[in-house]
Scaffold this motif. Structure first.
Motif, PDB file in Angstrom:
ATOM      1  N   ARG A 136       0.832  -1.221   0.000  1.00 60.83           N
ATOM      2  CA  ARG A 136       0.000   0.000   0.000  1.00 60.83           C
ATOM      3  C   ARG A 136       0.862   1.265   0.000  1.00 60.83           C
ATOM      4  NH1 ARG A 136      -5.183  -1.756   3.737  1.00 60.83           N
ATOM      5  NH2 ARG A 136      -6.384  -2.556   1.984  1.00 60.83           N
ATOM      6  N   LEU A 140       0.594   4.138  -2.588  1.00 57.11           N
ATOM      7  CA  LEU A 140       0.453   5.562  -2.247  1.00 57.11           C
ATOM      8  C   LEU A 140       1.570   6.386  -2.874  1.00 57.11           C
ATOM      9  CD1 LEU A 140      -0.577   5.359   1.511  1.00 57.11           C
ATOM     10  CD2 LEU A 140      -1.971   6.187  -0.389  1.00 57.11           C
ATOM     11  N   ILE A 143       0.781   6.757  -6.395  1.00 54.94           N
ATOM     12  CA  ILE A 143      -0.275   7.770  -6.580  1.00 54.94           C
ATOM     13  C   ILE A 143       0.317   9.169  -6.448  1.00 54.94           C
ATOM     14  CG2 ILE A 143      -2.353   8.734  -5.501  1.00 54.94           C
ATOM     15  CD1 ILE A 143      -3.151   5.812  -4.848  1.00 54.94           C
ATOM     16  N   LYS A 147       0.457  11.946  -9.201  1.00 57.11           N
ATOM     17  CA  LYS A 147      -0.085  13.282  -8.927  1.00 57.11           C
ATOM     18  C   LYS A 147       0.972  14.358  -9.200  1.00 57.11           C
ATOM     19  CE  LYS A 147      -3.069  13.285  -5.585  1.00 57.11           C
ATOM     20  NZ  LYS A 147      -3.635  13.295  -4.229  1.00 57.11           N
ATOM     21  N   ARG A 151       0.739  17.219 -11.762  1.00 62.68           N
ATOM     22  CA  ARG A 151       0.943  18.634 -11.414  1.00 62.68           C
ATOM     23  C   ARG A 151       2.019  19.250 -12.300  1.00 62.68           C
ATOM     24  NH1 ARG A 151       1.305  17.677  -5.522  1.00 62.68           N
ATOM     25  NH2 ARG A 151      -0.808  17.592  -4.767  1.00 62.68           N
TER      26      ARG A 151
ATOM     27  N   PHE B  12      -8.366   2.334   0.916  1.00 59.93           N
ATOM     28  CA  PHE B  12      -7.250   2.255   1.851  1.00 59.93           C
ATOM     29  C   PHE B  12      -6.617   3.631   2.027  1.00 59.93           C
ATOM     30  CE2 PHE B  12      -3.322   2.676  -0.560  1.00 59.93           C
ATOM     31  CZ  PHE B  12      -3.775   2.574  -1.853  1.00 59.93           C
ATOM     32  N   ALA B  13      -6.135   3.821   3.242  1.00 59.99           N
ATOM     33  CA  ALA B  13      -5.415   5.047   3.599  1.00 59.99           C
ATOM     34  C   ALA B  13      -6.252   6.312   3.473  1.00 59.99           C
ATOM     35  CB  ALA B  13      -4.132   5.184   2.763  1.00 59.99           C
ATOM     36  N   MET B  86      -7.981  14.332  -1.184  1.00 61.63           N
ATOM     37  CA  MET B  86      -6.870  14.532  -2.125  1.00 61.63           C
ATOM     38  C   MET B  86      -6.840  13.476  -3.225  1.00 61.63           C
ATOM     39  SD  MET B  86      -3.782  15.835   0.286  1.00 61.63           S
ATOM     40  CE  MET B  86      -3.543  14.305   1.116  1.00 61.63           C
ATOM     41  N   ARG B  87      -7.712  12.444  -3.086  1.00 58.17           N
ATOM     42  CA  ARG B  87      -7.744  11.391  -4.111  1.00 58.17           C
ATOM     43  C   ARG B  87      -9.173  11.190  -4.602  1.00 58.17           C
ATOM     44  NH1 ARG B  87      -5.676   6.180  -1.801  1.00 58.17           N
ATOM     45  NH2 ARG B  87      -5.899   7.106   0.264  1.00 58.17           N
ATOM     46  N   GLU B 122      -4.933  20.839  -1.545  1.00 60.07           N
ATOM     47  CA  GLU B 122      -4.473  19.733  -2.389  1.00 60.07           C
ATOM     48  C   GLU B 122      -5.639  18.868  -2.882  1.00 60.07           C
ATOM     49  OE1 GLU B 122      -0.999  19.035  -2.806  1.00 60.07           O
ATOM     50  OE2 GLU B 122      -0.674  20.965  -1.839  1.00 60.07           O
ATOM     51  N   GLU B 124      -8.522  17.003  -4.690  1.00 59.51           N
ATOM     52  CA  GLU B 124      -8.982  16.758  -6.071  1.00 59.51           C
ATOM     53  C   GLU B 124     -10.506  16.749  -6.136  1.00 59.51           C
ATOM     54  OE1 GLU B 124      -5.377  13.792  -7.594  1.00 59.51           O
ATOM     55  OE2 GLU B 124      -7.376  12.993  -7.283  1.00 59.51           O
TER      56      GLU B 124
END
Lengths: 600, 166
Positions: A136, A140, A143, A147, A151, B12-13, B86-87, B122, B124
């Motif tokens: 994970r 992350l 991700i 991102k 950006r 998750f997270a 943010m996601r 931040e 989205e």
């Protein structure tokens, strides 16, 4: 723990013993409810986890809320089917000391006995959690990277849009300013060229970008060399003279070469279209000056056109005008505008010479033809063969020479003095006089047939007083010439001085004006010519007094003035003529008229 | 004493465990530690003058590695959907879990919590999206487990809805 459980390792209890050894709590369901009894020994963790005593029947649903929930799912595994088994999956439970531990429960039926196995899986869970955590975390991180890339992409897209907009604005500005620009890299290859520049050189950008800058500009070799020298100077440079782009539509351009402020190895070439300025300047030069003639008055413009017209043909031309109006300049302009321009131009002054001397000078002589003829000598006609012979003061030539001249004009051949054999010559005759030759013909001093021969074309130069508008321009040009000769830096002409020059009658015409300017420059104490710097007669002569209309009027000029001029020039007739603002020929004529000895 | 089981569902997270910890213990840890399986926390509170004990099932995050067990939802009086502001993808996950919960539990109360409001710049997930969900009848809140903003309100709001549903 191993020794305590060894007593249970009979063949009937072997599986249970194994499970206990692995630390599992084995609960067997009692009846059909939630009551269970612990089989075998309790695992080491039991006492610290649950308050329920293992010796007594255990209500499994009270052990933990999760187990209570799980028991509902277990029914399917306890329906007597040997193959059914139900796993709870991991769950977290706080022990009696509130420490969190991970458990997993399994419901199964063995030997028709419904069992519930509870396992504390802290160690196994830790490994699984570590693996999942890594996976994970990586996800992350990925991700975050995506991102960040997005950006960055957004930022770059924005920057690109801004840069594109700025570039478009810059191009529009360059276009609006009619400015063409080329940017080169450290190798001198073109990295940017503005649309205006592309339009000028009539090439698509693809053929220019990446090419050496020298190959991009269509220039002749001299201009290319000049541009290269400027380029090599390595300091910001403005081109000293316009270059000519030799594209289909030629252009005159000024240029500047700068180092790129962002990178000194890159260069920026700015080009300015000066074609229109060049054409206007040409037009202006054309209008204000024709060869060495200066003036833009309507009379002079007419004369320039007449000269152009007459130059095209081979006719004899008679140039008339007062002394000092520039007759010889007209003759030269005619010659240098004509197809004979690459052949000789010879000027001969016919005044003040005896007939034999003039004849010899014009036609040549054979050795012994006359006293002093010690050698064969070819005359000016032969020297001017193929070119132009300018006969100044033709009204002053003796009658005998007039006859010979007439023969040359008719037969195109000359005969040297002392010879009988004629020689063919190809000479264009231009003649000038300040006389009224019609009157001379009536008076019998000039042959009518010669007049008609030499007056095929006729140019009459106006006196300066009749084209006063040209005086400021003439003064400007003459001042430049005189300053260059004398080394003096005169920058201004006082308005009163100009007024003086504009009102004076200028009997000596442009020649007199030139003398006056020379005199003033020599006299000047400052950089500005004041009225007091000019010759006294300009300041004391009545305005617009008419000039001498004929030769007779010159006779009335004071003999003393001629003698004074000769005295000032220490007998040098050329200098004396300059001082008087007249030609050398006119001086001779006036000296003769006043019976002053002309023999040097 | 009223006891209610509620579940926290989400990708998750997104901060499910952090929200529970903030609500139950008032603490927060920056360290992300993934949840495996189920952790059940108990919290007593008084809502509208009534004593309520929440049995809070913190379920592991939904992703490719762990799929939600429908059986865990059984007996849940309501649920909290959690998304990470943010996601955007976590909102899609929350919507999918909502579909699963609805099909399992029927129309029980729920609240969408968009977490990590402390990093709002931040985000989205934009306001227009949240407005769209509100128009669908969703109760949408925003907050931060890190700062605690909106956390008690989240549980209280859901509890109120649970009580109303009784």
């Amino acid at each position: 723990m191993a020794s305590s459980s060894s007593s249970n390792f009979s063949s009937d209890h072997l599986p249970e013993a194994v499970l206990q050894t692995l630390g599992l709590a084995i609960l067997e369901r009692v009846g059909t409810g939630d009551t269970f009894r612990l089989i075998g020994n309790q695992p080491a963790w039991w006492a610290s986890t649950f308050e329920a005593s293992p010796e007594l029947p255990i209500a499994a649903g009270t052990l933990s809320p999760f187990l209570q929930h799980f028991l509902v799912d277990c029914e399917a595994a306890w329906r007597g089917d040997q193959d059914n088994m139900m796993r709870s999956g991991p769950w977290a439970h706080r022990d009696l000391a509130s420490d969190l531990h991970q458990f997993e429960a399994t419901a199964l039926t063995a030997s028709h006995r419904p069992l519930l196995l509870i396992e504390r899986i802290d160690e196994r869970f830790g490994q699984i959690q570590t693996l999942l955590q890594q996976a994970r975390d990586q996800r992350l991180h990925h991700i975050d990277q995506v991102k960040t890339h997005e950006r960055t992409q957004t930022s770059l897209t924005g920057s690109l849009a801004i840069a594109t907009q700025e570039r478009d604005d810059l191009l529009a500005l360059l276009q609006h300013l009619d400015l063409a620009a080329i940017v080169t890299n450290q190798e001198g290859c073109v990295t940017f060229i503005s649309p205006r520049c592309l339009a000028w050189i009539e090439c698509p950008s693809t053929t220019v970008i990446g090419q050496p800058w020298e190959q991009s500009l269509p220039l002749d070799s001299a201009d290319r060399k000049h541009l290269r020298q400027t380029w090599d100077a390595l300091t910001p440079q403005h081109g000293r003279c316009p270059l000519r782009l030799t594209s289909k539509t030629p252009r005159w351009i000024d240029y500047e070469i700068h180092a790129d402020p962002q990178s000194s190895e890159r260069r920026i070439i700015l080009l300015h279209d000066r074609t229109e300025v060049h054409h206007l300047r040409q037009q202006l030069d054309h209008q204000t000056q024709f060869h060495d003639l200066v003036g833009r008055s309507p009379a002079m413009l007419q004369i320039y056109q007449l000269v152009r017209d007459v130059a095209r043909v081979d006719s004899t031309v008679l140039i008339e005008g007062e002394t000092g109006t520039g007759k010889e300049l007209i003759a030269r302009a005619l010659h240098y505008s004509s197809p004979r321009k690459d052949r000789p131009f010879i000027a001969a002054n016919c005044a003040g010479l005896t007939d034999s001397l003039l004849g010899s000078q014009l036609f040549g002589h054979k050795r012994g033809a006359f006293t002093g003829a010690i050698d064969d000598h070819h005359g000016l006609f032969e020297s001017a063969d193929g070119g132009t012979l300018f006969l100044d003061e033709i009204g002053d030539i003796p009658t005998s020479v007039q006859t010979s001249l007439l023969r040359v004009l008719q037969e195109k051949e000359i005969t040297r003095l002392g010879e009988t054999r004629p020689r063919k010559v190809n000479v264009r005759i231009l003649a000038a006089t300040h006389h009224n030759l019609n009157e001379d013909v009536i008076r019998g001093t000039f042959r009518a047939d010669l007049l008609y021969r030499i007056r095929v074309a006729r140019i009459h130069l106006p006196p300066l007083r009749d084209r006063r508008d040209d005086i400021p321009l003439l003064v400007q040009v003459l001042l430049g010439q005189v300053c260059a000769t004398t080394g003096k830096a005169i920058t201004d002409l006082h308005p009163d001085s100009l007024r003086l020059l504009m009102t004076y009658s200028w009997p000596g015409n442009v020649r007199e004006l030139k003398s006056a300017v020379e005199f003033a420059v020599i006299s000047a104490r400052t950089t500005c010519l004041m009225p007091s710097d000019f010759p006294e007669e300009l300041r004391h002569t009545q305005r617009d007094h008419r000039p001498p209309a004929s030769q007779e009027s010159h006779h009335a000029e004071p003999k003393a003035q001629l003698l004074r001029a000769l005295q000032q020039a220490q007998g040098n007739r050329t200098e004396a003529a300059k001082l008087l603002g007249i030609s050398r020929a006119t001086l001779y004529r006036r000296l003769l008229a006043h019976h002053i000895d002309v023999v040097e | 004493m009223i006891q209610k089981k509620i579940c926290l569902l989400g990708g998750f997270a997104v901060g499910k465990t952090s929200l529970v910890r903030r609500f139950v213990t008032g603490m927060f840890s920056e360290l992300y530690q993934t949840t495996i399986g189920v952790t059940i926390e108990k919290k007593a509170l008084v809502v509208d003058g009534r004593d309520v004990t929440l049995m809070i099932w913190d379920l592991y995050g939904e992703d490719d590695f762990q799929n939600m067990r429908e059986s865990y939802l059984r007996g849940s009086a309501g649920y909290i959907l959690v998304a990470d502001g943010m996601r955007q993808s976590t909102l899609n996950t929350a919507e999918a879990l909502h579909q699963l919960a609805q099909s399992t539990l029927g129309p029980v109360p729920f609240v969408l919590m968009v977490n990590k409001a402390d990093q709002f710049k931040e985000w989205e997930i934009d306001e227009a999206t949240l407005t769209r969900l509100r128009h669908k009848g969703w109760l949408v809140t925003t907050g931060s487990a890190k700062t605690g903003d909106g956390v008690p309100e989240l549980f209280v709001q859901l509890t109120q809805k649970l009580l109303e549903a009784d």
